[in-house]
Design an enzyme around this catalytic site. Structure first.
Site, PDB file in Angstrom:
ATOM      1  N   LYS A  50       0.632  -1.086   0.044  1.00 36.04           N
ATOM      2  CA  LYS A  50       0.150  -0.033  -0.001  1.00 36.04           C
ATOM      3  C   LYS A  50       0.645   1.260   0.269  1.00 36.04           C
ATOM      4  O   LYS A  50       0.529   2.247  -0.489  1.00 36.04           O
ATOM      5  CB  LYS A  50      -1.003  -0.088   1.172  1.00 36.04           C
ATOM      6  CG  LYS A  50      -2.048  -1.119   1.033  1.00 36.04           C
ATOM      7  CD  LYS A  50      -2.988  -1.144   2.161  1.00 36.04           C
ATOM      8  CE  LYS A  50      -3.876  -2.124   1.995  1.00 36.04           C
ATOM      9  NZ  LYS A  50      -5.142  -2.427   3.134  1.00 36.04           N
ATOM     10  N   ASP A  86      -9.939   2.417   2.273  1.00 32.79           N
ATOM     11  CA  ASP A  86      -9.524   1.920   3.698  1.00 32.79           C
ATOM     12  C   ASP A  86     -10.017   3.242   4.676  1.00 32.79           C
ATOM     13  O   ASP A  86     -10.452   2.741   5.745  1.00 32.79           O
ATOM     14  CB  ASP A  86      -8.232   1.370   4.061  1.00 32.79           C
ATOM     15  CG  ASP A  86      -7.967   0.139   3.282  1.00 32.79           C
ATOM     16  OD1 ASP A  86      -8.674  -0.771   3.198  1.00 32.79           O
ATOM     17  OD2 ASP A  86      -6.364  -0.007   3.332  1.00 32.79           O
ATOM     18  N   GLY A 112       0.245   0.772   6.301  1.00 34.36           N
ATOM     19  CA  GLY A 112      -0.552   1.295   5.364  1.00 34.36           C
ATOM     20  C   GLY A 112      -1.938   1.206   5.905  1.00 34.36           C
ATOM     21  O   GLY A 112      -2.637   2.164   5.997  1.00 34.36           O
ATOM     22  N   THR A 175      -2.701  -4.095  12.501  1.00 35.61           N
ATOM     23  CA  THR A 175      -1.669  -5.047  11.924  1.00 35.61           C
ATOM     24  C   THR A 175      -2.194  -6.292  11.476  1.00 35.61           C
ATOM     25  O   THR A 175      -3.258  -6.504  11.840  1.00 35.61           O
ATOM     26  CB  THR A 175      -0.558  -5.255  13.033  1.00 35.61           C
ATOM     27  OG1 THR A 175      -1.295  -6.183  13.937  1.00 35.61           O
ATOM     28  CG2 THR A 175      -0.167  -3.785  13.695  1.00 35.61           C
ATOM     29  N   GLN A 231     -14.784  -0.493   2.308  1.00 34.38           N
ATOM     30  CA  GLN A 231     -13.428  -0.262   1.558  1.00 34.38           C
ATOM     31  C   GLN A 231     -13.982  -0.569   0.087  1.00 34.38           C
ATOM     32  O   GLN A 231     -13.662   0.072  -0.774  1.00 34.38           O
ATOM     33  CB  GLN A 231     -12.239  -0.454   2.108  1.00 34.38           C
ATOM     34  CG  GLN A 231     -12.048  -2.010   2.180  1.00 34.38           C
ATOM     35  CD  GLN A 231     -11.837  -2.719   0.750  1.00 34.38           C
ATOM     36  OE1 GLN A 231     -11.308  -2.153  -0.169  1.00 34.38           O
ATOM     37  NE2 GLN A 231     -11.891  -3.935   0.691  1.00 34.38           N
TER      38      GLN A 231
END
Length: 267
Positions: A50, A86, A112, A175, A231
């Site tokens: 990303k 996102d 990202g 994460t 998203q």
């Protein structure tokens, strides 16, 4: 999700997985050039690319430029334009969890997805964002971006998850920790509490070890389902100019997750 949404709108849509493992800048550039030449309306970009794709694009939408991360690339007149759905997707997903008193939220991860989550929180008027990352320099960079981007946010780097959670009302994992086959948790269960809401960007599995521990403490939780759907819906609209049904996209998502779960249990 994209193909089902297109079908419901009377369109013929094809969403093709392009598996790229361990690609360097040259490899990503070659792939993007293929996207440009082969008639794609656009592509989504996932972990870990990303941030890597940013310098390879012709243009960035303001939101993507501000954070330096892209998950959606739209092809317009032969130009590759980077967006970050996102951020818009997570803003839509997290809104029901936020209350006026939610001014302190801990974010684990400054890559990202973590960047997108932090900017989404800023767009929702969260004024105190605590960032913790295994690479402190990356967390420092994200906090600086938030504090200098006119968002009126007091972002800071936390020295640990415990530090980030001190007085916080929410916790978000940005994460890959907890994504199958990994079964770890990014936050020690002992730090979770009933008056904390906990969200996870991971959606495979839907109930990650972090969310299971939060549920056991009586905390409100949000799985990665809503982020995945919203998203995708925002990306679909960028690709086609048409607003898709999030209900239909959700049904498609649930069907895929049910099949994955059955396959995992059978194995």
């Amino acid at each position: 999700m994209h193909e089902r949404a297109a079908e419901a709108l009377g369109l013929r849509g094809h969403y093709q997985l392009i598996e790229v493992a361990g690609a360097d800048s040259a490899g990503l550039s070659m792939m993007l050039e293929g996207v440009r030449r082969l008639g794609f309306a656009g592509v989504n970009v996932t972990y870990p690319y990303k941030e890597a794709v940013v310098p390879l694009l012709d243009e960035l939408a303001p939101g993507a430029a501000a954070m330096g991360a892209v998950n959606t690339v739209v092809v317009r007149d032969g130009r590759l334009i980077g967006h970050n759905t996102d951020t818009t997707g997570f803003a839509r997903a997290v809104a029901p969890l936020l209350a006026p008193a939610d001014n302190a939220v801990a974010v684990i991860g400054a890559g990202g997805v973590g960047k997108a989550i932090a900017f989404a929180l800023a767009s929702q008027k969260v004024s105190d964002i605590r960032i913790v990352d295994s690479e402190p320099a990356r967390a420092e960079k994200l906090a600086s971006l938030l504090n200098t981007n006119g968002t009126k946010v007091g972002a800071r780097v936390a020295s640990s998850v415990e530090d980030a959670l001190e007085g916080a009302t929410g916790l978000i994992n940005g994460t890959p920790v907890g994504m199958l086959p990994n079964r770890d948790t990014p936050a020690p269960p002992a730090l979770l509490r009933a008056n904390l809401w906990v969200a996870d960007a991971v959606y495979s599995p839907l109930i990650t070890p972090l969310l299971a521990a939060a549920q056991a403490k009586g905390a409100r939780i949000m799985t990665g389902r809503e982020l995945a759907i919203y998203q995708a819906a925002d990306a679909f609209e960028l690709f086609t100019g048409l607003a898709p049904s999030t209900e239909i996209m959700g049904e498609a998502f649930d069907a895929v997750m049910a099949a994955r779960s059955a396959a995992y249990q059978a194995a």
